[in-house]
Design an enzyme around this catalytic site. Structure first.
Site, PDB file in Angstrom:
ATOM      1  N   CYS A   2       0.821  -1.201   0.000  1.00 21.09           N
ATOM      2  CA  CYS A   2       0.000   0.000   0.000  1.00 21.09           C
ATOM      3  C   CYS A   2       0.863   1.263   0.000  1.00 21.09           C
ATOM      4  O   CYS A   2       1.916   1.290   0.615  1.00 21.09           O
ATOM      5  CB  CYS A   2      -0.949   0.091   1.193  1.00 21.09           C
ATOM      6  SG  CYS A   2      -2.068  -1.287   1.327  1.00 21.09           S
ATOM      7  N   ARG A  27       3.871  -0.233  -4.776  1.00 21.31           N
ATOM      8  CA  ARG A  27       3.615  -0.730  -3.428  1.00 21.31           C
ATOM      9  C   ARG A  27       2.302  -1.488  -3.336  1.00 21.31           C
ATOM     10  O   ARG A  27       1.991  -2.090  -2.303  1.00 21.31           O
ATOM     11  CB  ARG A  27       3.581   0.440  -2.438  1.00 21.31           C
ATOM     12  CG  ARG A  27       4.859   1.222  -2.377  1.00 21.31           C
ATOM     13  CD  ARG A  27       4.719   2.370  -1.418  1.00 21.31           C
ATOM     14  NE  ARG A  27       4.581   1.880  -0.064  1.00 21.31           N
ATOM     15  CZ  ARG A  27       5.599   1.620   0.740  1.00 21.31           C
ATOM     16  NH1 ARG A  27       6.823   1.810   0.313  1.00 21.31           N
ATOM     17  NH2 ARG A  27       5.408   1.178   1.957  1.00 21.31           N
ATOM     18  N   TRP A  76      -2.686  -2.761  -1.697  1.00 20.46           N
ATOM     19  CA  TRP A  76      -2.288  -4.168  -1.861  1.00 20.46           C
ATOM     20  C   TRP A  76      -3.070  -4.908  -0.794  1.00 20.46           C
ATOM     21  O   TRP A  76      -2.798  -4.767   0.394  1.00 20.46           O
ATOM     22  CB  TRP A  76      -0.781  -4.308  -1.652  1.00 20.46           C
ATOM     23  CG  TRP A  76      -0.248  -5.676  -1.940  1.00 20.46           C
ATOM     24  CD1 TRP A  76       0.161  -6.156  -3.151  1.00 20.46           C
ATOM     25  CD2 TRP A  76      -0.030  -6.745  -1.004  1.00 20.46           C
ATOM     26  NE1 TRP A  76       0.605  -7.450  -3.025  1.00 20.46           N
ATOM     27  CE2 TRP A  76       0.497  -7.838  -1.717  1.00 20.46           C
ATOM     28  CE3 TRP A  76      -0.236  -6.891   0.365  1.00 20.46           C
ATOM     29  CZ2 TRP A  76       0.828  -9.057  -1.120  1.00 20.46           C
ATOM     30  CZ3 TRP A  76       0.088  -8.106   0.971  1.00 20.46           C
ATOM     31  CH2 TRP A  76       0.609  -9.160   0.223  1.00 20.46           C
ATOM     32  N   ASN A 106      -1.721   2.070   5.734  1.00 22.05           N
ATOM     33  CA  ASN A 106      -0.788   1.086   5.178  1.00 22.05           C
ATOM     34  C   ASN A 106      -0.342   0.220   6.347  1.00 22.05           C
ATOM     35  O   ASN A 106       0.066   0.744   7.374  1.00 22.05           O
ATOM     36  CB  ASN A 106       0.395   1.844   4.553  1.00 22.05           C
ATOM     37  CG  ASN A 106       1.557   0.941   4.219  1.00 22.05           C
ATOM     38  OD1 ASN A 106       1.386  -0.258   4.018  1.00 22.05           O
ATOM     39  ND2 ASN A 106       2.739   1.521   4.152  1.00 22.05           N
ATOM     40  N   GLY A 107      -0.432  -1.105   6.185  1.00 25.71           N
ATOM     41  CA  GLY A 107      -0.012  -1.997   7.265  1.00 25.71           C
ATOM     42  C   GLY A 107      -1.099  -2.993   7.599  1.00 25.71           C
ATOM     43  O   GLY A 107      -2.046  -3.183   6.827  1.00 25.71           O
ATOM     44  N   GLU A 489      18.716 -16.374  -7.732  1.00 29.19           N
ATOM     45  CA  GLU A 489      18.220 -15.064  -8.147  1.00 29.19           C
ATOM     46  C   GLU A 489      17.616 -15.135  -9.558  1.00 29.19           C
ATOM     47  O   GLU A 489      16.555 -14.560  -9.816  1.00 29.19           O
ATOM     48  CB  GLU A 489      19.349 -14.026  -8.085  1.00 29.19           C
ATOM     49  CG  GLU A 489      18.982 -12.633  -8.560  1.00 29.19           C
ATOM     50  CD  GLU A 489      17.830 -11.972  -7.803  1.00 29.19           C
ATOM     51  OE1 GLU A 489      17.357 -12.510  -6.798  1.00 29.19           O
ATOM     52  OE2 GLU A 489      17.373 -10.908  -8.265  1.00 29.19           O
ATOM     53  N   LYS A 493      13.764 -14.225 -10.489  1.00 29.66           N
ATOM     54  CA  LYS A 493      13.456 -13.184 -11.483  1.00 29.66           C
ATOM     55  C   LYS A 493      12.502 -13.747 -12.522  1.00 29.66           C
ATOM     56  O   LYS A 493      11.511 -13.126 -12.885  1.00 29.66           O
ATOM     57  CB  LYS A 493      14.733 -12.750 -12.168  1.00 29.66           C
ATOM     58  CG  LYS A 493      15.372 -11.454 -12.101  1.00 29.66           C
ATOM     59  CD  LYS A 493      15.025 -10.291 -11.274  1.00 29.66           C
ATOM     60  CE  LYS A 493      14.294 -10.422 -10.013  1.00 29.66           C
ATOM     61  NZ  LYS A 493      14.855  -9.883  -8.833  1.00 29.66           N
ATOM     62  N   GLU A 496       8.906 -14.618 -10.819  1.00 27.45           N
ATOM     63  CA  GLU A 496       8.095 -13.500 -10.314  1.00 27.45           C
ATOM     64  C   GLU A 496       7.621 -12.595 -11.450  1.00 27.45           C
ATOM     65  O   GLU A 496       6.570 -11.984 -11.367  1.00 27.45           O
ATOM     66  CB  GLU A 496       8.809 -12.703  -9.224  1.00 27.45           C
ATOM     67  CG  GLU A 496       9.977 -11.866  -9.669  1.00 27.45           C
ATOM     68  CD  GLU A 496      10.602 -11.069  -8.507  1.00 27.45           C
ATOM     69  OE1 GLU A 496       9.907 -10.708  -7.561  1.00 27.45           O
ATOM     70  OE2 GLU A 496      11.818 -10.820  -8.575  1.00 27.45           O
ATOM     71  N   HIS A 512      18.991 -36.075  -6.852  1.00 28.89           N
ATOM     72  CA  HIS A 512      18.428 -36.623  -5.611  1.00 28.89           C
ATOM     73  C   HIS A 512      16.908 -36.476  -5.578  1.00 28.89           C
ATOM     74  O   HIS A 512      16.304 -36.567  -4.508  1.00 28.89           O
ATOM     75  CB  HIS A 512      19.074 -35.955  -4.398  1.00 28.89           C
ATOM     76  CG  HIS A 512      20.534 -36.297  -4.271  1.00 28.89           C
ATOM     77  ND1 HIS A 512      20.982 -37.513  -3.844  1.00 28.89           N
ATOM     78  CD2 HIS A 512      21.645 -35.591  -4.602  1.00 28.89           C
ATOM     79  CE1 HIS A 512      22.302 -37.549  -3.868  1.00 28.89           C
ATOM     80  NE2 HIS A 512      22.732 -36.391  -4.342  1.00 28.89           N
ATOM     81  N   LYS A 611       6.314  -4.060  -3.818  1.00 28.20           N
ATOM     82  CA  LYS A 611       7.755  -3.815  -3.732  1.00 28.20           C
ATOM     83  C   LYS A 611       8.259  -3.931  -2.307  1.00 28.20           C
ATOM     84  O   LYS A 611       9.302  -4.514  -2.039  1.00 28.20           O
ATOM     85  CB  LYS A 611       8.036  -2.410  -4.271  1.00 28.20           C
ATOM     86  CG  LYS A 611       9.494  -1.994  -4.194  1.00 28.20           C
ATOM     87  CD  LYS A 611      10.214  -2.410  -5.427  1.00 28.20           C
ATOM     88  CE  LYS A 611      11.675  -2.074  -5.401  1.00 28.20           C
ATOM     89  NZ  LYS A 611      12.445  -3.052  -6.177  1.00 28.20           N
TER      90      LYS A 611
HETATM   91  O1  M6R Z   1      13.287  -4.316   0.242  1.00 31.08           O
HETATM   92  P1  M6R Z   1      13.947  -5.636   0.467  1.00 31.08           P
HETATM   93  O2  M6R Z   1      15.264  -5.757  -0.219  1.00 31.08           O
HETATM   94  O3  M6R Z   1      14.051  -5.982   1.926  1.00 31.08           O
HETATM   95  O4  M6R Z   1      12.979  -6.696  -0.192  1.00 31.08           O
HETATM   96  C1  M6R Z   1      13.242  -8.069  -0.102  1.00 31.08           C
HETATM   97  C2  M6R Z   1      12.343  -8.846  -1.018  1.00 31.08           C
HETATM   98  O5  M6R Z   1      11.005  -8.580  -0.753  1.00 31.08           O
HETATM   99  C3  M6R Z   1      12.627  -8.540  -2.492  1.00 31.08           C
HETATM  100  O6  M6R Z   1      13.953  -8.781  -2.814  1.00 31.08           O
HETATM  101  C4  M6R Z   1      11.703  -9.409  -3.360  1.00 31.08           C
HETATM  102  O7  M6R Z   1      12.067 -10.755  -3.265  1.00 31.08           O
HETATM  103  C5  M6R Z   1      11.658  -8.946  -4.804  1.00 31.08           C
HETATM  104  N1  M6R Z   1      10.408  -9.371  -5.352  1.00 31.08           N
HETATM  105  C6  M6R Z   1      12.737  -9.518  -5.643  1.00 31.08           C
HETATM  106  O8  M6R Z   1      12.683  -9.098  -6.954  1.00 31.08           O
END
Ligand code: M6R
Length: 616
Positions: A2, A27, A76, A106-107, A489, A493, A496, A512, A611
């Site tokens: 949010c 957000r 969100w 927000n929260g 990573e 990527k 997501e 395994h 985010k």
């Molecule tokens: O703001 P932060 O780096 O603490 O966020 C951590 C994760 O939420 C963030 O890296 C998330 O996994 C992203 N979707 C990755 O692209």
């Protein structure tokens, strides 16, 4: 999770609020809303389900909502499905006309059920499924019960609410003012040119103002045009220092790129260079500015890295670098696990938390857990003044600039660089590296930005390959050592952004169990940047090929023998193997980007994500 904006000034509020929300849409983006107060003190609320553009159209770009005071929200969903009813702002009555309090939040309010029942006993009714409506009604309840002003009413509500919140509230009897409160969820207040701005994050107000105040936990603020007063829970005034924001406005715009994701991928050379320059003076590491003197570094005999998502992947890569160079034991853990595990931490442990936003709830909680046991903490953070930055004992800022795309790219790259520099410094202080040896490694890291540029210059080939695989069902990324960390990573990527199922495996682990998922045509991407592990990983890839897999290999120039075994190869420049993640990740970010665009998905705002994850 949010985004909140607010404005009190002389200009029309709605266009400013919509513009601010457009910078915060990362957000949350399932619904949005505005409440604007006109010169006759009428407050109008407009809400819309879906992306911000729906609200934009509904309000004619804000023109249909005249007035110079207002609040806005992009959601969100946590409590209640995405819908116009559940969208914020929420009101204390049944409609805005019979309401004394109107607010956005927000929260998450954890005890919302208990508070709802309390309010029902006092004849309140509810029209939405949100916890926010409860918060707004609770403030209204205290306002009337004690016949007090907004600050006292909010303070009483804050004492009752458990959970996290940033609240922005308008009160019918207080024209020209907005009241805000904060616990755990971020909020900044900017004052410039006789006007005042409220936002969850800097990009929302960067265009309008540079001087911001950070409201702390369990504090409130009373906001008027060009003026803000802060209060603690006792209602006493709190003095605050203003912080000047140095990010430039262009950094929060697309600047000709079709998507923020692509822009930020291209900003990686700069993010790497700027971060490096901030930690290195005249070719030598200098961490004295962040308090990591030789004696301090010497006092630690083990490291615990804690983070979430991609930041955790940085920790996974850093673990190899720290242990190999400095021979100091490193444990890497997901923040969401660390905080509830009752970790055993020796007094000589340094807990390093890594976070782009500096607001990730689990990472923040892990930091607090460590601090509560008297353990020293170092935060690697991108957002200046964020909660994690303010609470850690030592702060190392990555200089990636504002990262708007939901999936991280440039912040990840800047975080990697920060960990390399730390590892070299720990190795130097421990006598594992000579001054010259350390300098040699730093010089090598300085070659990374140009090498990333070179990879970016060759992106068409990745685009072509991505177009072939846009219909893939499953993709496997495999690697050993640092290559395994890169695989994690790369896999995140891809999934997501493109919603293609993908997994990352330590190459030796596939057989395994997971190799049973490999069938005809399954794409297996092998990371082959570590010379001494090259053959081992190739063997594991070949085992997949024998079961029908199509193989892509990613290795450094010179390893042309890879073509004997794999179907498609991506070559990257060579750098010291410890730092190879910084180069290898780039083609894989591009791969995820191009597949997503080919599938027609919103690459900057993937479904279901936000985010900044400020709830646990
Ligand atoms: O703001 P932060 O780096 O603490 O966020 C951590 C994760 O939420 C963030 O890296 C998330 O996994 C992203 N979707 C990755 O692209």
């Amino acid at each position: 999770m949010c985004g909140i904006v607010g404005f009190v000034g002389k200009k029309a509020a709605a266009p400013i609020l919509l513009d601010g929300l457009s910078k915060l849409e990362y957000r949350g983006y399932d619904s949005a809303g505005l409440a604007v107060r006109d010169d006759n003190n009428n407050i109008e609320v407009v809400k819309a389900k879906g992306r911000l553009k729906v609200l934009f159209e509904k309000t004619n770009g804000g023109e249909s909502l005249p007035g110079c005071v207002g609040i806005g929200h992009t959601r969100w969903a946590t409590h209640g499905e995405p819908s116009e009813t559940n969208a914020h702002p929420h009101v204390s009555g049944n409609s805005v006309d019979d309401s004394d309090v109107i607010g956005v939040h927000n929260g998450i309010i954890e005890n919302y059920q208990e508070l709802r029942e309390k309010l029902i006993r006092h004849k309140y009714t509810f029209y939405s499924q949100t916890d926010t409506e409860i918060a707004v009604k609770l403030v209204d309840y205290y306002l009337k019960k004690y016949n007090v002003g907004p600050i006292d009413a909010i303070a009483k509500a804050m004492v009752r609410i458990r959970g996290s919140y940033a609240l922005a509230l308008m009160f019918k009897d207080y024209p020209g003012e907005i009241f805000v409160a904060r616990k755990e969820s971020p909020m900044i207040i900017g004052v410039e040119g006789g006007e005042t701005y409220i936002a969850s994050d800097v990009p929302a107000i960067l265009k309008y103002c540079r001087s911001v105040y950070y409201i702390d936990n369990l504090e409130m603020a009373r906001i008027k045009a060009g003026n803000v007063e802060f209060y603690n829970l006792d209602g006493d005034i709190v003095e605050k220092e203003v912080t000047e924001i140095e990010w430039d406005v262009e950094a929060a715009e697309k600047n000709g790129y079709e998507h923020f994701t692509m822009k930020e991928i291209h900003e990686q050379p700069k993010a790497v260079r700027d971060t490096l320059n901030s930690l290195v003076k005249d070719g030598r590491i200098d961490l004295s500015g962040i308090g990591l003197t030789k004696d301090v570094v010497n006092s630690f005999s083990q490291i615990q890295i804690v983070a979430c998502g991609s930041a955790w992947h940085v920790g996974m890569a850093a673990q190899y670098v720290f242990e190999d160079l400095a021979r100091i034991p490193v444990r890497v853990e997901l923040a969401s696990e660390f905080r509830y595990r009752r970790p055993i931490l020796n007094p000589d442990t340094l807990v390093i938390v890594i976070s782009q936003s500096g607001e990730t709830a689990d990472t923040l909680a892990a930091l607090r857990e460590a601090k509560s046991r008297g353990i020293k903490t170092l935060a690697i953070v991108n957002v200046v003044g964020s909660s994690i930055a303010r609470e850690a004992d030592f702060v190392l800022y990555t200089l990636a600039g504002p990262e708007i795309a939901v999936a991280t790219t440039k912040a990840y790259s800047a975080q990697l660089i920060a960990t390399y520099v730390l590892a070299i410094e720990f190795a130097r202080v421990a006598g594992r590296l000579t001054e010259d040896g350390a300098k040699e490694l730093i010089d090598d890291i300085y070659t990374i930005p140009d090498k990333i540029e070179k990879i970016l210059d060759d992106k068409d080939r990745i685009q072509w390959f991505a177009s072939k695989y846009s219909n893939a069902k499953d993709v496997f990324f495999v690697g050993r050592g640092i290559d395994y960390a890169i695989s994690l990573e790369a896999s995140l990527k891809l999934k997501e952004l493109s919603y293609i199922h993908s997994e990352a495996y330590a190459a030796g682990e596939l057989k395994h169990g997971s190799i049973s998922l490999v069938e005809d045509g399954t794409l297996v991407i092998g990371l082959l940047t570590q010379d001494e592990l090259f053959e081992k990983t190739v063997s594991n890839m070949v085992e997949c090929k024998a079961r029908g897999a199509y193989l892509m290999g990613l290795t450094s120039y010179g390893h042309y023998e890879v073509e004997d075994n794999v179907d498609f190869t991506v070559y990257i420049p060579k750098v010291n193997p410890h730092f190879q993640a910084s180069l290898a990740v780039v083609p894989l970010q591009l791969f995820a980007y191009y597949i997503t665009v080919a599938k027609g998905y919103d690459v900057d705002k993937p479904r279901n994500l936000a985010k900044s994850v400020t709830v646990e």
